[in-house]
Design a protein around this motif. Structure first.
Motif, mmCIF file in Angstrom:
data_model
loop_
_atom_site.group_PDB
_atom_site.id
_atom_site.type_symbol
_atom_site.label_atom_id
_atom_site.label_comp_id
_atom_site.label_asym_id
_atom_site.label_seq_id
_atom_site.Cartn_x
_atom_site.Cartn_y
_atom_site.Cartn_z
ATOM 1 N N ARG A 1 71.802 62.354 91.315
ATOM 2 C CA ARG A 1 71.862 63.665 90.662
ATOM 3 C C ARG A 1 72.600 63.637 89.338
ATOM 4 N NH1 ARG A 1 75.022 66.899 93.830
ATOM 5 N NH2 ARG A 1 75.301 65.393 95.491
ATOM 6 N N PRO B 1 60.591 69.797 97.207
ATOM 7 C CA PRO B 1 61.709 70.649 97.608
ATOM 8 C C PRO B 1 61.312 72.099 97.897
ATOM 9 C CG PRO B 1 61.883 70.048 95.277
ATOM 10 C CD PRO B 1 60.763 69.253 95.851
ATOM 11 N N ALA B 2 60.335 72.649 97.164
ATOM 12 C CA ALA B 2 59.981 74.058 97.371
ATOM 13 C C ALA B 2 59.459 74.284 98.790
ATOM 14 C CB ALA B 2 58.947 74.508 96.355
ATOM 15 N N GLU C 1 63.483 66.483 85.104
ATOM 16 C CA GLU C 1 62.683 67.277 84.178
ATOM 17 C C GLU C 1 61.240 66.792 84.252
ATOM 18 O OE1 GLU C 1 63.726 69.816 82.418
ATOM 19 O OE2 GLU C 1 65.873 69.577 82.706
ATOM 20 N N PRO C 2 60.272 67.658 83.974
ATOM 21 C CA PRO C 2 60.396 69.086 83.663
ATOM 22 C C PRO C 2 60.700 69.913 84.908
ATOM 23 C CG PRO C 2 58.090 68.473 83.756
ATOM 24 C CD PRO C 2 58.880 67.207 83.946
ATOM 25 N N ALA C 3 60.867 71.227 84.680
ATOM 26 C CA ALA C 3 61.376 72.088 85.751
ATOM 27 C C ALA C 3 60.458 72.128 86.964
ATOM 28 C CB ALA C 3 61.589 73.497 85.206
ATOM 29 N N ASP C 4 59.153 72.032 86.756
ATOM 30 C CA ASP C 4 58.256 72.187 87.907
ATOM 31 C C ASP C 4 58.300 71.001 88.863
ATOM 32 O OD1 ASP C 4 56.961 70.576 86.062
ATOM 33 O OD2 ASP C 4 54.977 71.155 86.761
ATOM 34 N N VAL C 5 58.899 69.896 88.448
ATOM 35 C CA VAL C 5 59.037 68.772 89.388
ATOM 36 C C VAL C 5 60.506 68.483 89.712
ATOM 37 C CG1 VAL C 5 56.882 67.675 88.714
ATOM 38 C CG2 VAL C 5 58.991 67.029 87.539
ATOM 39 N N ARG C 6 61.389 69.357 89.242
ATOM 40 C CA ARG C 6 62.820 69.116 89.439
ATOM 41 C C ARG C 6 63.147 68.998 90.927
ATOM 42 N NH1 ARG C 6 65.513 73.318 86.313
ATOM 43 N NH2 ARG C 6 64.825 72.095 84.526
ATOM 44 N N LYS C 7 63.985 68.003 91.252
ATOM 45 C CA LYS C 7 64.454 67.735 92.630
ATOM 46 C C LYS C 7 63.381 67.100 93.513
ATOM 47 C CE LYS C 7 68.090 71.169 92.878
ATOM 48 N NZ LYS C 7 67.720 72.186 91.872
ATOM 49 N N VAL D 1 53.360 60.078 87.552
ATOM 50 C CA VAL D 1 53.734 61.399 87.012
ATOM 51 C C VAL D 1 53.048 61.745 85.692
ATOM 52 C CG1 VAL D 1 55.895 61.570 88.251
ATOM 53 C CG2 VAL D 1 55.924 60.541 85.991
ATOM 54 N N ARG E 1 59.431 63.593 80.704
ATOM 55 C CA ARG E 1 59.863 63.430 82.090
ATOM 56 C C ARG E 1 61.260 62.830 82.049
ATOM 57 N NH1 ARG E 1 55.865 65.770 82.317
ATOM 58 N NH2 ARG E 1 53.848 65.235 83.218
#
Lengths: 269, 436
Positions: free
Chosen positions: A268, A118-119, A92-98, A136, A69
C-alpha cells in the motif's frame, strides 16, 4: 550451437528485473546456451529472496492518447530459478484501485492466478491459458510480468558481440503464442536481457521490448525504465520503476487469499 | 392529455439531459483535478480516499404493468475512506443517492468496518460489510449473504447485487485449514422483487402486480435471537481449491407465507455445502453443492413454507480467443419431499416442478486496448422455459470517465416463472461514471 533443452526466458525481466548473481560469477569463459539463459532468467527474475517496486506505466495508443497505471509489485522466491509468487497491487487509475493480481508461478506448468475485485469483495480465479493477453491494457502481456515458462522455447546463440549475447528463441508450441520467434540481447556483464525483438508468423518484426535504463540497487543491476513498442498496431508503453528494494523480509503468507482482502503495508505504501 | 410534468418526471428529464451532455462531451482528464488535491489533503492526514459519481437512466422496452415507464434514473456519489492505525484498519464507504423513480434521496452506508488482527493467524472484521463466497458466477449456492436483485435487474452496476450486512467476521488461518466464521446478530434478508420498481407475479392475486400490490413481509427484528451464522472452511490441495460451508438462519427471500396475517415470512433455514474449483482442460472448472434444510417444514407438508431442497452448480470457463472468454454453468434446484408438497398444495395454486434448472452463458470480449468491454450474460431455464439476457457495453473514455449501456431482457412462456414474471420489466439503460 543450437540447444534443444529449453530454458526459462524472461522478457519480463525488462519489466521486473530483480538480479541475483554476484558479479564475481560473471566469468568471461565461454558459456553454453543453457547457462546464458539460466543466468539471464535469474538476473531478470530472481534477485534477492524477495523484492518490491512501484511501477508507473504510461500507455500510448496509436492515436497518441495516453493512459496511466500505477501499481506495486511484491515478489517472493521459493527457490532460485523455480517457484515464485507475485503480488500486484493497483493504485491508479481509480477504477482499478485496490485490485490485486496474484500469481503463483510454477515453472514447467500452468501458473495459478487470481484477481481480487474489491467492490465485489470477490476473489476471481483466472483461467490459465491467456498468458499472452495484454496486462491491464498496456503493451506488456501477463507473461512479461511473471515470466515465460521454462520449457516453452528452444534457444540458439546467434551472435556474441563485445557487449551482448544474442539469442534466437523459437516456441515449441507455435500455436500457443502470437509470435514465430524472438531475438534477445543479453548483457554479457550483468546477464540482464536488454532488448527483445518479436517476429510475427510472417516473419515481420512487430514488437520490441527494451530496457532503457539500468541502475545498481543493493548490488543488483536493476532496470528502472523499460519500454514496449507495438510496431504493427502502433502505440507503446513505458514503465518506470521506483522505490525498489530487495530482501525486505516479506512473509510467504502475504501471497494468499487472506492478503488479497487485506493488502499488506509493503504493497500500500 | 396531461402535459404537466410531475416533480419526479422533471428530475428524470434533468438527469437524462445531464447524462446526454456527458455522453456527447466527454470531459477531459483534467476535469477531476480538484479531487486529486482533496485526495492529497486526506492522504496527508493518513486517510486513503476514493470514489465515483455515477449518473444512470433506464427505460422500459415494453408497456409497464403498474410501474413507471422509467425503470432507472439516479445520481449517485460514492465516497470511500480508509485509515490504517497500525493496530487496525477502518473502512468507510458511503453512497449518496438521488433516485426519482422511487423518490429516494438518501445516504446509504455500504461499509463501516473495523479490521483487527488480534493474533498472528486471526483477522476480525466488525461492522457493516459486503460478504461473498462460493464458486458460482451470478448464481449462488452457499453464498447466503444478502443480495439486491432489484438493482441487478434494473441496470445498476453489479457491485449493487451484493448488499451489505452488519456482521462480525472472524478469519482463522491455519496450516491444516482456513476458517471464516460470520455472525450476523440480526437477520438481513435480500432485497427481492416486491412490486416497487419491478412488477412481479403475485400468486395470491393470480396475476402480475406492481406498485398497486407491493408485497409486505414480516421483518425479523429480534437482535441476537433472529440471527445468522455462516461458516466456511477452505484450503487448496494440489491446486484444487476445496471448501466446506455451513449456514444457520433464514431463507434470504421470504419463502413462506403467514395465512393469518396475509404477509410473507422468512422461514428458518440451515444449509450444508461444499465446493471445488480447479484448472481443467486449459480452463477453469468448478463444482458446488448445497442442501437447504427448511427447518420450519422438514416434512415438506406445509404448503406455506418452501420445502427443503438440493442445489447443484457446475461451471467451466475457457479463453475462446485473445481477450475473449466464455463461461458456461449448469445450476439445479431439486425439491425434497415432492410427494408431500404435491399432496398439500392448496387447490387452484400453480404447483412447481420438482427440479428447476438453469444454464448460464457468459461471453466477454475486450477491445480497443481493453478500454471497450462487450459482454453478454444469459440465464436460460429449460424447466421453467424462461430466460434473461444481459448484454452490456462499457467504454473507458480515459483514466477517469466511463460510459456504459446495456439491456435487461426477460422472456418466459408463463407469467409465474422466475424470469417470466419480469417480462414487463425488460429495460435498457445508459450510464456514465467518473472515478476519483
Amino acid at each position: 550451437m543450437k540447444k534443444n533443452k529449453t530454458v526459462s526466458f524472461v522478457m519480463g525481466g525488462l519489466l521486473l528485473l530483480f538480479f541475483s548473481l554476484p558479479s564475481a560469477l560473471l566469468a568471461a569463459e565461454s558459456l553454453t546456451v543453457d547457462q546464458i539463459v539460466e543466468r539471464a532468467n535469474l538476473a531478470a527474475y530472481y534477485a534477492g529472496k524477495d523484492g518490491r517496486a512501484t511501477v508507473k506505466m504510461v500507455i500510448t495508443d496509436a492515436q497518441g492518447r495516453t493512459r496511466r497505471r500505477e501499481f506495486t509489485i511484491l515478489r517472493y522466491d521459493l527457490e532460485d530459478g523455480g517457484e515464485q509468487y507475485f503480488y500486484v497491487y493497483f493504485k491508479e487509475p481509480a477504477d482499478v484501485r485496490k485490485m490485486v493480481y496474484l500469481v503463483h508461478k510454477h515453472p514447467g506448468k500452468d501458473d495459478d492466478r487470481w484477481l481480487y475485485l474489491p467492490a465485489l469483495d470477490l476473489v476471481k480465479r483466472i483461467a490459465a491459458s491467456d498468458k499472452r493477453t495484454s496486462f491491464v491494457g498496456s503493451h506488456f502481456v501477463y507473461e512479461d510480468v511473471s515470466g515465460r515458462g521454462i520449457e516453452e522455447d528452444s534457444h540458439e546463440l546467434v551472435e556474441t558481440s563485445d557487449q551482448y549475447y544474442v539469442l534466437n528463441n523459437v516456441p515449441k508450441d507455435p500455436r500457443s503464442v502470437e509470435f514465430s520467434s524472438y531475438k534477445i540481447w543479453i548483457d554479457r556483464k550483468t546477464f540482464m536481457p536488454m532488448k527483445a525483438e518479436y517476429l510475427d508468423r510472417e516473419g515481420q518484426l512487430y514488437r520490441v521490448v527494451e530496457a532503457l535504463e539500468v541502475k545498481d540497487i543493493q548490488g543488483y543491476p536493476t532496470v528502472v525504465r523499460s519500454q514496449v513498442k507495438d510496431l504493427a498496431g502502433g502505440g507503446q508503453t513505458i514503465s518506470e520503476f521506483s522505490r525498489i528494494s530487495y530482501d525486505i523480509g516479506l512473509k510467504e503468507n502475504i501471497f494468499t487469499e487472506r492478503y488479497l482482502r487485506r493488502p499488506p503495508r509493503a504493497a500500500r505504501r | 392529455m396531461n402535459c404537466r410534468l410531475s416533480c419526479s418526471q422533471a428530475r428524470v428529464l434533468l438527469l437524462l439531459a445531464a447524462l446526454g451532455f456527458i455522453l456527447l462531451h466527454p470531459p477531459a482528464a483534467g476535469a477531476v483535478a480538484p479531487w486529486s488535491s482533496a485526495r492529497q489533503f486526506l492522504a496527508d492526514a493518513g486517510i486513503d480516499s476514493s470514489g465515483f459519481f455515477d449518473l444512470r437512466a433506464g427505460r422500459r422496452l415494453v408497456d409497464p404493468v403498474h410501474e413507471k415507464h422509467t425503470s432507472l434514473a439516479e445520481a449517485r456519489l460514492q465516497v470511500e475512506l480508509n485509515a490504517d492505525f497500525g493496530w487496525g484498519l477502518v473502512k468507510f464507504k458511503n453512497d449518496f443517492l438521488a433516485d426519482p423513480v422511487t423518490d429516494d434521496y438518501l445516504a446509504e452506508v455500504r461499509e463501516l468496518s473495523l479490521i483487527l488482527f488480534p493474533l498472528d493467524f486471526v483477522d476480525v472484521k466488525l461492522g457493516r460489510q459486503v460478504l461473498t463466497w462460493g464458486t458460482g458466477d451470478l448464481l449462488f449456492v452457499n453464498d447466503l449473504f444478502p443480495k439486491d436483485w432489484k438493482s441487478f435487474f434494473c441496470g445498476r452496476d453489479t457491485e449493487y447485487l451484493k448488499a451489505p450486512a452488519d456482521a462480525v467476521k472472524v478469519s482463522v488461518f491455519l496450516d491444516l485449514v482456513n476458517v471464516d466464521l460470520v455472525y450476523v446478530p440480526l437477520f438481513n434478508g435480500s432485497d427481492y422483487i416486491d412490486g416497487n420498481r419491478l412488477s412481479y407475479w403475485n400468486p395470491l392475486l393470480g396475476r402480475t402486480a406492481g406498485r398497486n400490490h407491493v408485497f409486505h413481509d414480516e421483518d425479523r427484528d429480534a437482535f441476537f435471537d433472529e440471527d445468522e451464522w455462516a461458516v466456511r472452511l477452505y484450503r487448496t490441495i494440489n491446486g484444487i481449491e476445496a471448501a466446506l460451508y455451513g449456514y444457520d438462519g433464514y431463507w434470504k427471500t421470504p419463502e413462506g407465507f403467514n395465512p393469518r396475517s396475509g404477509r410473507l415470512i422468512y422461514p428458518r433455514l440451515r444449509v450444508y455445502g461444499a465446493s471445488v474449483r480447479s484448472d481443467l482442460l486449459g480452463g477453469l472448472g468448478n463444482l458446488e453443492a448445497g442442501y437447504y434444510d427448511s427447518l420450519d417444514d422438514r416434512q415438506g407438508d406445509d404448503p406455506y413454507v418452501r420445502n427443503s431442497e438440493w442445489r447443484f452448480l457446475a461451471g467451466f470457463e475457457h479463453e475462446l480467443g485473445r481477450d475473449f472468454t466464455g463461461g458456461l454453468q449448469y445450476y439445479l434446484e431439486y425439491m425434497s419431499d415432492y410427494a408431500d408438497y404435491q399432496r398439500t398444495l392448496p387447490a387452484g395454486m400453480a404447483g412447481k416442478d420438482r427440479s428447476h434448472s438453469i444454464f448460464t452463458l457468459r461471453l466477454t470480449k475486450l477491445l480497443l486496448n481493453q478500454n471497450l468491454t462487450l459482454s453478454c450474460f444469459v440465464y436460460y431455464s429449460p424447466t421453467d422455459e424462461d430466460c434473461y439476457l444481459r448484454p452490456k457495453a462499457s467504454y473507458k473514455i480515459n483514466d477517469y470517465w466511463l460510459v456504459e449501456g446495456g439491456v435487461n431482457l426477460f422472456f418466459g412462456r408463463d407469467d409465474y416463472t422466475f424470469f417470466g414474471q419480469l417480462e414487463d420489466n425488460s429495460n435498457a439503460f445508459l450510464a456514465t461514471r467518473v472515478s476519483f
